[in-house]
Write a protein that holds these residues in place. Structure first.
Motif, mmCIF file in Angstrom:
data_model
loop_
_atom_site.group_PDB
_atom_site.id
_atom_site.type_symbol
_atom_site.label_atom_id
_atom_site.label_comp_id
_atom_site.label_asym_id
_atom_site.label_seq_id
_atom_site.Cartn_x
_atom_site.Cartn_y
_atom_site.Cartn_z
ATOM 1 N N PRO A 1 -22.899 16.309 -32.990
ATOM 2 C CA PRO A 1 -23.575 15.104 -33.500
ATOM 3 C C PRO A 1 -22.614 13.928 -33.640
ATOM 4 O O PRO A 1 -21.392 14.097 -33.697
ATOM 5 C CB PRO A 1 -24.092 15.545 -34.873
ATOM 6 C CG PRO A 1 -23.185 16.653 -35.284
ATOM 7 C CD PRO A 1 -22.772 17.344 -34.011
ATOM 8 N N ASP B 1 -24.051 11.264 -38.372
ATOM 9 C CA ASP B 1 -24.951 12.399 -38.555
ATOM 10 C C ASP B 1 -24.195 13.610 -39.103
ATOM 11 O O ASP B 1 -24.702 14.345 -39.950
ATOM 12 C CB ASP B 1 -25.648 12.762 -37.242
ATOM 13 C CG ASP B 1 -26.631 11.686 -36.791
ATOM 14 O OD1 ASP B 1 -27.038 10.855 -37.638
ATOM 15 O OD2 ASP B 1 -26.994 11.689 -35.600
ATOM 16 N N GLY C 1 -30.076 16.847 -32.358
ATOM 17 C CA GLY C 1 -29.929 15.637 -31.554
ATOM 18 C C GLY C 1 -31.043 15.445 -30.542
ATOM 19 O O GLY C 1 -32.219 15.612 -30.859
ATOM 20 N N ASP C 2 -30.653 15.129 -29.288
ATOM 21 C CA ASP C 2 -31.665 14.804 -28.284
ATOM 22 C C ASP C 2 -32.457 16.020 -27.787
ATOM 23 O O ASP C 2 -33.423 15.865 -27.051
ATOM 24 C CB ASP C 2 -31.039 14.032 -27.111
ATOM 25 C CG ASP C 2 -29.988 14.831 -26.369
ATOM 26 O OD1 ASP C 2 -29.701 15.986 -26.752
ATOM 27 O OD2 ASP C 2 -29.443 14.297 -25.386
ATOM 28 N N TYR D 1 -34.019 18.020 -29.935
ATOM 29 C CA TYR D 1 -34.973 18.299 -31.016
ATOM 30 C C TYR D 1 -36.424 18.332 -30.535
ATOM 31 O O TYR D 1 -37.125 19.334 -30.734
ATOM 32 C CB TYR D 1 -34.793 17.262 -32.129
ATOM 33 C CG TYR D 1 -35.780 17.399 -33.260
ATOM 34 C CD1 TYR D 1 -35.530 18.264 -34.315
ATOM 35 C CD2 TYR D 1 -36.960 16.659 -33.278
ATOM 36 C CE1 TYR D 1 -36.434 18.390 -35.360
ATOM 37 C CE2 TYR D 1 -37.868 16.781 -34.313
ATOM 38 C CZ TYR D 1 -37.600 17.647 -35.353
ATOM 39 O OH TYR D 1 -38.499 17.784 -36.376
#
Length: 173
Positions: free
Chosen positions: A36, A40, A80-81, A83
């Protein structure tokens, strides 16, 4: 003058985890979870250190440490991306297991995350669900064996040599 004693950290740090998980459709996919962003990571550390302090105090908090939305926010920070993709493709238990594995990676190290991944529980805690079920079956089977009358017994009842304490009939001497 000598050269700088430090090398670029990226040569030493793990910048991602590749975690395989079976999806709702039965296919196994490998999800690459990137480290992250610093902001974050700080938020993840803050949330988990609060939970650790509560656990270290030895008492359960009066209310959940995280409500459902906060728990999902923690998972969003960790994943992150990936999720949204994982939320759509995985069952809850797989989704949560990956998120918690990543949380251990971010807050401690890759070895601790690998231990959690392998057991399904916090490192040093109880075994995973399958192992608990097997242990339960084993103990149920041994309990059944110990209460089952032996083949030499005709009825499985006690011999009537002496009355039990609750019997109304009393033996006379």
């Amino acid at each position: 003058m000598s050269t700088a004693p430090f090398q670029a950290l990226d040569a030493f740090l793990d910048e991602y985890l590749d975690l395989p998980m079976k999806g709702r459709d039965g296919k196994v996919r490998t999800y690459r979870i990137e480290e992250p962003a610093a902001e974050d990571g700080v938020r993840i550390e803050r949330i988990t250190s609060l939970a650790a302090r509560l656990a270290a105090g030895g008492k359960l908090p009066d209310a959940p440490v995280l409500d459902d939305d906060q728990e999902l926010d923690l998972y969003r920070l960790c994943l992150g991306d990936q999720y949204e993709r994982m939320l759509a493709e995985l069952k809850w238990s797989g989704f949560k297991h990956i998120a918690l594995t990543v949380m251990f990676w971010v807050t401690t190290d890759k070895e601790t995350a690998a231990k959690f991944w392998a057991t399904g529980q916090h490192p040093g805690k109880a075994p995973n669900r399958a192992a608990r079920r097997q242990a339960s079956r084993d103990s149920s089977a041994s309990a059944a064996e110990s209460t089952t009358p032996s083949p030499a017994s005709t009825s499985g009842t006690r011999a009537a040599s002496r009355p039990r304490s609750g019997d109304r009939r009393r033996r006379r001497s």
